[in-house]
Design an enzyme around this catalytic site. Sequence first.
Site, mmCIF file in Angstrom:
data_model
loop_
_atom_site.group_PDB
_atom_site.id
_atom_site.type_symbol
_atom_site.label_atom_id
_atom_site.label_comp_id
_atom_site.label_asym_id
_atom_site.label_seq_id
_atom_site.Cartn_x
_atom_site.Cartn_y
_atom_site.Cartn_z
ATOM 1 C CB SER A 47 -0.775 0.058 1.222
ATOM 2 O OG SER A 47 -1.548 -1.238 1.385
HETATM 3 N N1 SAH Z 1 -0.725 -4.696 3.922
HETATM 4 C C1 SAH Z 1 0.404 -5.069 2.930
HETATM 5 C C2 SAH Z 1 -0.604 -4.839 1.598
HETATM 6 C C3 SAH Z 1 -1.262 -5.928 1.200
HETATM 7 S S1 SAH Z 1 -2.149 -5.850 -0.380
HETATM 8 C C4 SAH Z 1 1.459 -4.310 2.849
HETATM 9 O O1 SAH Z 1 1.843 -3.358 3.943
HETATM 10 O O2 SAH Z 1 2.370 -4.505 2.045
HETATM 11 C C5 SAH Z 1 -3.488 -7.028 -0.040
HETATM 12 C C6 SAH Z 1 -3.233 -8.343 0.113
HETATM 13 O O3 SAH Z 1 -4.407 -8.968 0.547
HETATM 14 C C7 SAH Z 1 -2.439 -9.178 -0.929
HETATM 15 O O4 SAH Z 1 -0.973 -9.647 -0.812
HETATM 16 C C8 SAH Z 1 -3.405 -10.416 -1.244
HETATM 17 O O5 SAH Z 1 -2.744 -11.548 -1.808
HETATM 18 C C9 SAH Z 1 -4.148 -10.483 0.062
HETATM 19 N N2 SAH Z 1 -5.421 -11.043 0.270
HETATM 20 C C10 SAH Z 1 -6.506 -10.906 -0.660
HETATM 21 N N3 SAH Z 1 -7.496 -11.916 -0.121
HETATM 22 C C11 SAH Z 1 -6.999 -12.393 1.021
HETATM 23 C C12 SAH Z 1 -7.506 -13.236 2.060
HETATM 24 N N4 SAH Z 1 -8.843 -13.423 1.713
HETATM 25 N N5 SAH Z 1 -7.077 -13.447 3.116
HETATM 26 C C13 SAH Z 1 -5.723 -13.262 3.311
HETATM 27 N N6 SAH Z 1 -5.007 -12.304 2.206
HETATM 28 C C14 SAH Z 1 -5.706 -11.954 1.454
#
Ligand code: SAH
Length: 220
Positions: free
Chosen positions: A61
């Site tokens: 993000s």
């Molecule tokens: N917080 C992260 C950004 C994450 S982007 C950072 O600081 O880098 C969102 C993430 O959510 C992605 O990696 C994606 O694979 C994950 N995601 C999507 N659906 C999900 C689910 N049901 N359970 C766990 N992770 C999930």
Amino acid sequence: MDFDGARARLVADLRQSRFIKDDMVADAMLKVPREQFVPRSMREEAYTDSPLSIGSGQTISAPHMVAIMVEASQLKSGHKVLEIGAGSGYHAAVVAELVRPGGRVFTVERVASLAKFAGDNINRTGYGNTVQIICGDGSNGLPEEAPFDRIFVACAAPDVPMPLKAQLADGGRLLVPVGGRYFQKLMLVERKGSKFNQEDLGGCVFVPLIGEHGYRTSSM
Ligand code: SAH
């Protein structure tokens, strides 16, 4: 490249634009080396205020979005926190700075290669004692560790996932982007006993939450 200088400039900019108002949040973001949470080839871009690709179609993000979520959550030392979507592990590391000492962060990631990437980044930067990464569908929450003082969803859900509301402690706060695939509203849900107050904190764009209580497929 002078990463420390670039980090200090980014945090100063986020303060000036009022994304960061709380000194504790500023201190936390000054401590976490974002360059350690992006792929090696993108380190030089680590302090631009934008999302960056981390592989598997996912992104770390933008720093201002992490700041908005963390500010709105009002984290305190000792808090037990759940994050859905570990991605790079960066957001979890910023949260770890704010819940230490005594706090814990559980972060669930559905993509196995990213769960490993997040784990490597978290351990290399010294947050391994505070942050635990779990590979699985976080749309169900993490019932075995509930209740949580704070819950962050770092991906967009069609609605506030019911299991996450159920796993929120009394007085707890949940931050979740809710809406369509390409544009969402960041919702702050506060639990007061059996009541859940919701506040719209404004527009945002996140990758989709894929799972039982999210979107059912990754196809756009
Ligand atoms: N917080 C992260 C950004 C994450 S982007 C950072 O600081 O880098 C969102 C993430 O959510 C992605 O990696 C994606 O694979 C994950 N995601 C999507 N659906 C999900 C689910 N049901 N359970 C766990 N992770 C999930």
